[in-house]
Design a protein around this motif. Structure first.
Motif, mmCIF file in Angstrom:
data_model
loop_
_atom_site.group_PDB
_atom_site.id
_atom_site.type_symbol
_atom_site.label_atom_id
_atom_site.label_comp_id
_atom_site.label_asym_id
_atom_site.label_seq_id
_atom_site.Cartn_x
_atom_site.Cartn_y
_atom_site.Cartn_z
ATOM 1 N N ALA A 1 0.833 -1.204 0.000
ATOM 2 C CA ALA A 1 0.000 0.000 0.000
ATOM 3 C C ALA A 1 0.870 1.258 0.000
ATOM 4 N N VAL A 2 1.880 1.271 0.833
ATOM 5 C CA VAL A 2 2.739 2.458 0.941
ATOM 6 C C VAL A 2 3.492 2.698 -0.364
ATOM 7 N N LYS A 3 4.055 1.625 -0.899
ATOM 8 C CA LYS A 3 4.809 1.741 -2.158
ATOM 9 C C LYS A 3 3.909 2.292 -3.269
ATOM 10 N N ALA A 4 2.692 1.745 -3.348
ATOM 11 C CA ALA A 4 1.783 2.127 -4.431
ATOM 12 C C ALA A 4 1.363 3.590 -4.298
ATOM 13 N N LEU A 5 1.073 4.029 -3.094
ATOM 14 C CA LEU A 5 0.670 5.430 -2.903
ATOM 15 C C LEU A 5 1.818 6.382 -3.211
ATOM 16 N N HIS A 6 2.991 6.008 -2.767
ATOM 17 C CA HIS A 6 4.171 6.833 -3.010
ATOM 18 C C HIS A 6 4.351 7.047 -4.505
ATOM 19 N N ARG A 7 4.135 5.968 -5.255
ATOM 20 C CA ARG A 7 4.259 6.026 -6.708
ATOM 21 C C ARG A 7 3.100 6.846 -7.298
ATOM 22 N N ALA A 8 1.886 6.566 -6.844
ATOM 23 C CA ALA A 8 0.702 7.203 -7.431
ATOM 24 C C ALA A 8 0.744 8.726 -7.277
ATOM 25 N N PHE A 9 1.305 9.206 -6.208
ATOM 26 C CA PHE A 9 1.352 10.660 -5.997
ATOM 27 C C PHE A 9 2.699 11.255 -6.411
ATOM 28 N N GLY A 10 3.520 10.449 -7.053
ATOM 29 C CA GLY A 10 4.778 10.948 -7.609
ATOM 30 C C GLY A 10 5.712 11.523 -6.566
ATOM 31 N N LEU A 11 5.726 10.920 -5.368
ATOM 32 C CA LEU A 11 6.467 11.548 -4.268
ATOM 33 C C LEU A 11 7.976 11.431 -4.390
ATOM 34 N N GLY A 12 8.433 10.442 -5.113
ATOM 35 C CA GLY A 12 9.877 10.270 -5.239
ATOM 36 C C GLY A 12 10.526 11.401 -6.020
ATOM 37 N N GLN A 13 9.745 12.147 -6.818
ATOM 38 C CA GLN A 13 10.380 13.147 -7.693
ATOM 39 C C GLN A 13 10.071 14.586 -7.305
ATOM 40 N N VAL A 14 9.044 14.823 -6.498
ATOM 41 C CA VAL A 14 8.582 16.196 -6.337
ATOM 42 C C VAL A 14 9.564 17.121 -5.628
ATOM 43 N N GLU A 15 10.371 16.561 -4.729
ATOM 44 C CA GLU A 15 11.223 17.446 -3.932
ATOM 45 C C GLU A 15 12.625 17.500 -4.517
ATOM 46 N N SER A 16 13.281 18.608 -4.256
ATOM 47 C CA SER A 16 14.645 18.738 -4.756
ATOM 48 C C SER A 16 15.638 18.077 -3.809
ATOM 49 N N GLY A 17 15.169 17.693 -2.657
ATOM 50 C CA GLY A 17 16.048 17.101 -1.639
ATOM 51 C C GLY A 17 16.780 15.877 -2.173
ATOM 52 N N GLU A 18 17.865 15.537 -1.575
ATOM 53 C CA GLU A 18 18.671 14.415 -2.078
ATOM 54 C C GLU A 18 17.951 13.108 -1.785
ATOM 55 N N LYS A 19 18.371 12.103 -2.498
ATOM 56 C CA LYS A 19 17.745 10.807 -2.329
ATOM 57 C C LYS A 19 18.100 10.242 -0.954
ATOM 58 N N ALA A 20 17.097 9.708 -0.288
ATOM 59 C CA ALA A 20 17.376 9.073 0.987
ATOM 60 C C ALA A 20 18.144 7.791 0.710
ATOM 61 N N SER A 21 19.146 7.524 1.508
ATOM 62 C CA SER A 21 19.965 6.365 1.167
ATOM 63 C C SER A 21 19.606 5.117 1.964
ATOM 64 N N THR A 22 20.575 4.520 2.548
ATOM 65 C CA THR A 22 20.408 3.136 2.995
ATOM 66 C C THR A 22 19.461 2.972 4.174
ATOM 67 N N ALA A 23 19.034 1.747 4.340
ATOM 68 C CA ALA A 23 18.137 1.429 5.441
ATOM 69 C C ALA A 23 18.794 1.733 6.783
ATOM 70 N N ALA A 24 20.080 1.502 6.870
ATOM 71 C CA ALA A 24 20.763 1.662 8.160
ATOM 72 C C ALA A 24 20.550 3.051 8.724
ATOM 73 N N GLN A 25 20.479 4.036 7.873
ATOM 74 C CA GLN A 25 20.466 5.393 8.392
ATOM 75 C C GLN A 25 19.079 5.841 8.879
ATOM 76 N N VAL A 26 18.078 5.044 8.624
ATOM 77 C CA VAL A 26 16.766 5.485 9.075
ATOM 78 C C VAL A 26 16.381 4.918 10.438
ATOM 79 N N THR A 27 17.182 4.007 10.938
ATOM 80 C CA THR A 27 16.834 3.419 12.221
ATOM 81 C C THR A 27 16.983 4.477 13.282
ATOM 82 N N SER A 28 15.881 5.172 13.554
ATOM 83 C CA SER A 28 15.947 6.281 14.511
ATOM 84 C C SER A 28 15.809 5.718 15.907
ATOM 85 N N LYS A 29 16.914 5.424 16.509
ATOM 86 C CA LYS A 29 16.855 4.802 17.843
ATOM 87 C C LYS A 29 16.752 5.863 18.913
ATOM 88 N N THR A 30 15.942 5.602 19.888
ATOM 89 C CA THR A 30 16.026 6.434 21.097
ATOM 90 C C THR A 30 17.042 5.769 21.995
#
Ligand code: ASP
Ligand code: MG
Length: 488
Positions: free
Chosen positions: A458-487
């Motif tokens: 569902a998340v993948k499809a919505l992200h694609r349907a609303f063109g979210l990967g391209q709309v922002e000028s921000g850099e591409k988010a990289s690897t999975a390791a960097q998103v593990t927001s640990k407290t």
């Protein structure tokens, strides 16, 4: 004219070892050349968990837990101090100071083991020890670098109500205490290093702001000091269009509004404590989310009026950490107090309700709570509705843990027709079954419930349907390791 104040908070991974602490101190020191800087620190990553689990073990009568805790904390922090502080005298002083704090936490655990119980009040004292230690280390590192770093315990600055484990600040007294304690140092060119997470009641009893609460500490202090901005240094590049572990094409958003960030705070990457933006909304102080591992990147700016994206939807977010509770049966149709009784029961156990939905046929009220609250909510409901079930007015109270919430979020969704249609036709095309739907009248968020197994699709499809990967000028988010927001 005094210089503008910048409050910067470093999360658990950003002060996770000696190298990270040195990096954090360098970032603060650099910034202090332009502005007055106030540093807020979390405990080193893992420390708060260690403290809380030791307290829990102690409460079951396990006396060894206190000893094990003291040892674990000593090893971790001693190693860090030895790697960071070269001057023998300074190092000894710091080691003595943290030994006192570790002793105190261990003593509280011993007390819990003796009593065989753990009060929320005692837990707050134990859980907040990591921040006290970390603030002292970070301040010492700044002094070694030639800056006037001074550690402060926020128990002397932030005044809260008496709700242990999730206290809320009292703005007036907090402002007074914070300014009185910090402004003289700031104006003299020093850098206060304040503990995140902890605070105290008006009577001085220590409290905590809830897990992940150091973000909240930073904005509370930012508001009290009329700061120019607040920076949350973390281990992700900012707020992203989706969790990159699920959607590799996700990008970092340059700007989001307070309202959007608020909607996103609860979900997925858990970048922010949910209360974080409250203290700054009125004054409009911007909050930045930046990556201390990649400090050259700009991160995400959170403001009152962030630029909207053309499609309205800015991000897609999801979580499996929820359970659905449905109360159903013909007997609830048209009964005016049924909803009141259901929510009184869930409120009595302080369940956090994330979504509510009732169709107009009224024979089913369904709501979603955080997974951790499900068991006690179910019990409270069964107790409260016992008689109705006995008289067959109510068919069942059902709990389904095998669900996930998916949400499309964006301020510009408000008043834009066709977004809901697009969201749900996308689900239809993907064959994802929708169990329940909710949209608040703010229209910032369309949330729906799917089976856990369908969440990622569902998340993948919505992200694609609303063109979210391209709309922002921000850099591409990289690897999975960097998103593990640990407290910590
Ligand atoms: N150390 C606390 C926690 O782990 C607070 C924080 O890191 O924000 O919850
Ligand atoms: Mg955090």
């Amino acid at each position: 004219m005094s210089r503008p104040i910048q409050v910067m908070k470093f999360g658990g991974t950003s002060v996770g070892d000696a190298k990270r602490i040195r990096n954090a101190a360098t970032i603060a020191a650099e910034a202090s050349k332009q502005r007055s800087v106030v540093v807020v620190v979390s405990a080193m990553s893992g420390v708060t968990n260690t403290l809380i689990s030791a307290a829990g073990k102690a409460a079951t009568g396990n006396e060894a837990a206190a000893e094990a805790l003291a040892k674990a904390l000593q090893t971790k922090h001693r190693e860090t101090i030895e790697a960071l502080i070269s001057d023998g005298e300074q190092r000894r002083e710091l080691l003595d100071e943290i030994d006192v704090l570790i002793d105190r936490a261990a003593n509280y655990c011993r007390g819990c083991a003796l009593l065989g119980e753990l009060s929320p009040r005692a837990l707050d004292v134990i859980a907040g020890s990591g921040e006290r230690i970390c603030a002292r280390i970070a301040a010492a590192v700044l002094r070694q670098m030639g800056y006037r770093g001074v550690a402060f315990d926020a128990t002397d600055l932030i005044v809260t109500d008496e709700v242990h484990g999730g206290a809320r600040p009292l703005a007036g007294p907090t402002r007074e205490k914070t300014r009185a304690a910090l402004l003289p140092l700031i104006e003299g060119g020093g850098i206060p290093v304040v503990t995140g997470y902890i605070a105290a009641t008006a009577k001085g009893v220590p409290t905590t702001l809830g897990r992940g609460g150091s973000d909240f500490s930073a904005t509370i202090l930012g508001a009290a000091l009329d700061a120019e901005d607040v920076i949350i240094w973390t281990d992700v590049n900012g707020v992203q269009t989706a969790d990159p572990r699920m959607v590799p094409e996700a990008v970092t958003l340059d700007e989001v509004s307070y309202a959007e960030a608020g909607e996103l705070a609860f979900f997925g990457a858990k970048v922010l404590h949910p209360m974080t933006l409250r203290p700054v909304v009125d004054s409009g102080i911007p909050v930045w989310i930046r990556n201390s591992f990649e400090p050259h990147k700009a991160g995400t700016k959170i403001t009152q009026t962030a630029r909207p994206t053309p499609h309205g939807v800015k991000a897609v977010t999801a979580t499996r950490d929820v359970a659905m509770i449905a109360v159903a049966g013909p007997g609830i149709i048209g009964v005016p107090d049924i909803a009141a009784r259901i929510f009184a029961a869930s409120a009595s156990v302080r369940a956090n309700i994330v979504m509510i939905s009732q169709s107009s046929s009224q024979d089913n009220i369904c709501f979603v709570v955080q997974a951790a609250d499900a068991v006690r909510t179910e019990k409270a409901l069964r107790d409260a509705l016992h008689e109705d079930v006995r008289h067959h007015d109510l068919e069942h109270v059902k709990v389904n843990r095998n669900v996930a919430i998916v949400a499309a979020v964006g301020e510009k969704m408000c008043g834009t027709p066709g977004i809901a249609g697009r969201v749900f036709s996308t689900m239809g095309n993907e064959g994802v079954n929708i169990i329940a739907i909710a949209q608040g009248s703010s229209e910032y968020n369309i949330s729906f419930l799917v089976e856990s197994s369908g969440m990622e699709k569902a998340v993948k499809a919505l992200h694609r349907a609303f063109g979210l990967g391209q709309v922002e000028s921000g850099e591409k988010a990289s690897t999975a390791a960097q998103v593990t927001s640990k407290t910590a």
